[in-house]
Every structure is written in C-alpha cells, then in structure tokens.
Design a protein around this motif. Structure first.
Motif, PDB file in Angstrom:
ATOM      1  N   PRO A   1       0.815  -1.232   0.000  1.00 26.20           N
ATOM      2  CA  PRO A   1       0.000   0.000   0.000  1.00 26.20           C
ATOM      3  C   PRO A   1       0.843   1.273   0.000  1.00 26.20           C
TER       4      PRO A   1
ATOM      5  N   LYS B   1      -1.841  -1.263   8.996  1.00 29.39           N
ATOM      6  CA  LYS B   1      -2.945  -2.186   9.277  1.00 29.39           C
ATOM      7  C   LYS B   1      -2.733  -3.525   8.585  1.00 29.39           C
ATOM      8  N   LYS B   2      -2.225  -3.495   7.361  1.00 27.30           N
ATOM      9  CA  LYS B   2      -1.995  -4.725   6.598  1.00 27.30           C
ATOM     10  C   LYS B   2      -0.893  -5.567   7.257  1.00 27.30           C
TER      11      LYS B   2
ATOM     12  N   GLU C   1      -3.328   8.245   4.456  1.00 33.09           N
ATOM     13  CA  GLU C   1      -4.240   7.106   4.306  1.00 33.09           C
ATOM     14  C   GLU C   1      -3.477   5.871   3.839  1.00 33.09           C
ATOM     15  N   ARG C   2      -2.539   6.080   2.928  1.00 32.80           N
ATOM     16  CA  ARG C   2      -1.748   4.974   2.386  1.00 32.80           C
ATOM     17  C   ARG C   2      -0.860   4.349   3.480  1.00 32.80           C
TER      18      ARG C   2
ATOM     19  N   CYS D   1      -1.339   4.475   6.777  1.00 38.19           N
ATOM     20  CA  CYS D   1      -2.194   3.786   7.759  1.00 38.19           C
ATOM     21  C   CYS D   1      -2.643   2.425   7.238  1.00 38.19           C
ATOM     22  N   LYS D   2      -2.952   2.380   5.968  1.00 38.33           N
ATOM     23  CA  LYS D   2      -3.366   1.119   5.355  1.00 38.33           C
ATOM     24  C   LYS D   2      -2.226   0.106   5.400  1.00 38.33           C
TER      25      LYS D   2
ATOM     26  N   GLN E   1      -3.817  11.785   1.233  1.00 31.89           N
ATOM     27  CA  GLN E   1      -3.756  10.489   0.546  1.00 31.89           C
ATOM     28  C   GLN E   1      -2.562   9.671   1.029  1.00 31.89           C
TER      29      GLN E   1
END
Length: 440
Positions: free
Chosen positions: A50, A83-84, A76-77, A79-80, A73
């Motif tokens: 991500p 989380k992954k 957000e990237r 954080c994603k 953006q």
C-alpha cells in the motif's frame, strides 16, 4: 529475508549509539516512513505494498502534467500499510525480500510447509534493512553485515531526502544507488566532517531533462570500505529485486586483499604518484569479469580486481602477445596497474625487484652482443615467449652459455623452478612488462 537480519542489526547499533529504545515498529513509524514515504517523491519503491505511490511516470509528475498525491492520501496509504502488516502474514506485498504465496510466480521463493512464527517485527525490519543496501553497477545490491557501515549509510539518508527536495528534476526511488554514492563519498580521503556534502556531485542529466543518480562501481565503493574498516572479511549478500528477483547469495569480501593492490602501487611508485593516478586506477580494477562472474569464485578478493585486457598478454599454448610501449599517459597507468595486480596475485613483493633486475640483465645481455645482437635478441624473445616454467628454464640455457657471470641467471632459474606452476604465467608476464618498459 536477509533484509530482516540487516534491519535488526542496524536498529540495535542505532539504539546503542543514540541512546534510544526504538522497537522495529516504532522506528518504522517515527523515523523510516516519515523520511522515505511522507513526501511527494519517495526514496525507495514500495513494490506491491500500500505504500507504493501512484503509477505515474517521473516525467509526467516532475513536469506537472499530473499531480502528486495529497498529504491526506499519503497518510491514508501509510495507515493502510500498518494495518496490513499487523493483520496479515508476511509475504512480498508487505515485506521486502520475501516471496509471494503463488508458487508459480517469477518472484516466488522461500515457500515452506513448516509453520513459521508470524513475527511482525521481522516485516518492519525487512523495510529498514532494504533501505541499507548498496546499489552497484551490474544491477546488484549488496547488504553488508557491519554495524558501523550500516550507521554510516543511515547518516546519508537525510542528505538524499534533502537532494530530492532541492532538485525538482531529480528522480526518486533510488535509495540503494544513493547509498553506494554516499559511502564512496563518505569514506573518501577528502571527506569533510564539517561540510558532509562538499564536493559531492552524484547527479547527471538524462536525455529527457531529468537528473539521475550515477551508479557507483563495486570496486570504488568496496575499496573505500576496505580503507575505512580494518577487517579481513566482511560478509555481503548480493541480490536484485525487480520484476523478477535475482539472488547471488552470501559472498565474503576479503577487504584487506582488495585494498592490497593500492597499497603496493603506493609502495612501489610512491604516494604522490598513487594520489595522482588513483582515480584512473580504480576505473581499471574489476573490469575483466564483472562482479556477478567474480562471485562464482566463492569470494571477492584480488582475482576479482583483475583489470580488463591484461589476460591477453598471458602466455598460452597459442603463443605470447608482444608488449608494445609508447609515450602515452593512459597506457603508462594501465601498464603500471597490470604490473601491480600481477604482483598482488603472486603475493611476494620480492618478485618485483627480481623481475626488474632480470629484465635489466636481459637488456645488458642484448647490448653486449655487438654485431651478434640480433641473435641475442632472438634468444631473449624465445625465453620471454616461454609458456611453461620448464620451457623457460630450457630457453635460459642458450643465454647462460653466452655469459661469463651467470649468477643472475642461476637465481632466476631457481625462482622459476621453485614457484608453483600456476604462478609462472603471472611471473613471466611481470618480467615481460618490466622488460618492455625498460626497453622503451
């Protein structure tokens, strides 16, 4: 997965040096990602994770044809990505150097039926370790397992970010290439602690108007490492990650062997001459075979430093190539480099004086011939054209028969007879170069 080990080794050294207590995740979130990925231009590619920025060409982004992503953006990237990592098992989409789960893909690898521990720290370490690789010509990256070297590479990260921000036309995603350029500069003789980037010019313009980092040769960077870090062997892991992954593997770099030719050049020709010639000398070393082929020997040492063109002068069953000398500065440096590399391979400094004195002896032998000089020159040529040590000694006999003082000839015959047979082509070539240079 070796990127994980390098990341772990670095973070321990970092915490010890700066008196920090970062975990792998903490360093990744607080130091690594903000520096590498929280800017419009990234410092390294993020693969299929991500973190990877939108698939836009550098030309379009830099020239303003398409906008960079917004800070929101990017956040957000990031954080994603976290989380992954925290929710999924490690594979190539979130960990650098890991294989993909599809065992038919070109980037597959390290797939096992064993139940491995799902250690999240290993994933974070893999990113940190990947950022510490040294990119060299030949599309290879080297990971060295030396804490001090890793800390010095890390020191250059902030300057790479600074260069990216100051140069709008500079491409990003070249951290490994930068690391190579940085260490080659950081370990230079004239590096200034008070002004770390003084005299540092790693950029070159490309045909499309962008600025690109010049990739350093493995010889330039390893010679600097060998001069700076006094150890015999440093383990290197060589690989390339791209559309398909290439792994050379673990290769010992014999640092004191690698620096030996430069030490001999300085000792034989003097420090002022070495300092004047060193930039051109380094361009000759390691050009005969390239790093990938040199790795087939199982270690990187003096043989890997072989200059291109020298082997053509070695005696073979097809004959011996004549050495021609001319008044040319480039040829002078090339031939001196040939001589020093041969001396390093022979690993016996006494052979320098022996070869030089014998070359003088042969020239004196020719000069004392009078009208019969052509006959004596033919005998000398026949001697120097010898392919084996046995043939050399046989071709020495006619010369001895012409001389009264044969002490020098007996000495050279004994040296050739006693040396390992594999060393004779090197020693004979050393004599021939000495003879040709003195004859000029």
């Amino acid at each position: 997965m070796y990127t994980t080990r390098i990341g772990r080794l670095f973070l321990k050294a970092y915490n010890d040096k700066f008196e920090k207590n970062y975990t792998a995740k903490g360093f990744f979130e607080k130091v690594f990602v903000p520096l590498f990925f929280d800017y419009p231009k990234y410092m390294m590619t993020a693969g299929n994770s991500p973190l990877e920025n939108p698939k836009l060409s550098w030309e379009d982004m830099i020239k303003g044809k398409k906008p960079f992503e917004t800070p929101e953006q990017r956040k957000e990237r990031i954080c994603k990505m976290i989380k992954k990592i925290e929710s999924e098992k490690a594979d190539a989409s979130i960990a650098i150097g890991y294989g993909v789960t599809d065992n038919t893909a070109a980037t597959t690898g390290q797939i096992t039926s064993m139940a491995l521990a799902d250690n999240k720290d290993d994933i974070y370490f893999s990113w940190i370790g990947a950022g510490l690789g040294i990119g060299v010509t030949g599309a290879l990256t080297i990971l060295f397992d030396n804490s001090q070297l890793l800390l010095d590479i890390f020191e250059g990260w902030k300057y790479y970010r600074s260069y990216l921000e100051k140069n709008p036309l500079m491409k990003g995603n070249q951290i490994n290439t930068w690391n190579g350029r940085w260490i080659e500069h950081r370990y230079s003789w004239d590096y200034e602690e008070s002004d770390p980037t003084a005299g540092f010019n790693p950029l070159e313009p490309t045909s499309n108007g962008l600025l690109n980092l010049l990739t350093v040769s493995w010889v330039d960077v390893v010679l600097k490492i060998a001069r700076k870090i006094p150890m015999d062997n440093m383990m290197g892991y060589l690989y390339n990650i791209g559309q398909t992954n290439t792994t050379i593997g673990f290769i010992p770099f014999k640092l004191q062997d690698i620096v030996r030719p430069n030490q001999l050049y300085e000792k034989v020709f003097g420090l002022p001459v070495f300092l004047k010639d060193r930039s051109r000398i380094s361009k000759l070393y390691g050009t005969a075979m390239g790093l990938r082929i040199a790795c087939q020997n199982g270690a990187i040492g003096i043989p890997a430093m072989e200059p291109k063109g020298l082997r053509a002068f070695f005696p073979t069953n097809k004959g011996v190539r004549k050495i021609a000398c001319k008044d040319d500065e480039e040829q002078r440096i090339t031939y001196k480099t040939y001589l020093i590399w041969i001396l390093a391979m022979l690993n016996n400094e006494k052979l320098w004086d022996i070869s030089c004195e014998f070359a003088k002896c042969l020239l004196n032998y020719e000069a004392g011939a009078g009208k019969a000089r052509k006959d004596r020159t033919n005998k000398v040529n026949q001697l120097l054209d010898s392919v084996t040590s046995k043939q050399f000694i046989q071709n020495l006999i006619p010369i001895i028969n012409d001389e009264q003082n044969i002490k020098e000839y007996e000495n050279i015959g004994r040296v050739v007879h006693e040396m390992p047979k594999d060393n004779f082509p090197y020693f004979n070539t050393l004599i021939r170069f000495q003879y040709a240079l003195l004859n000029k």
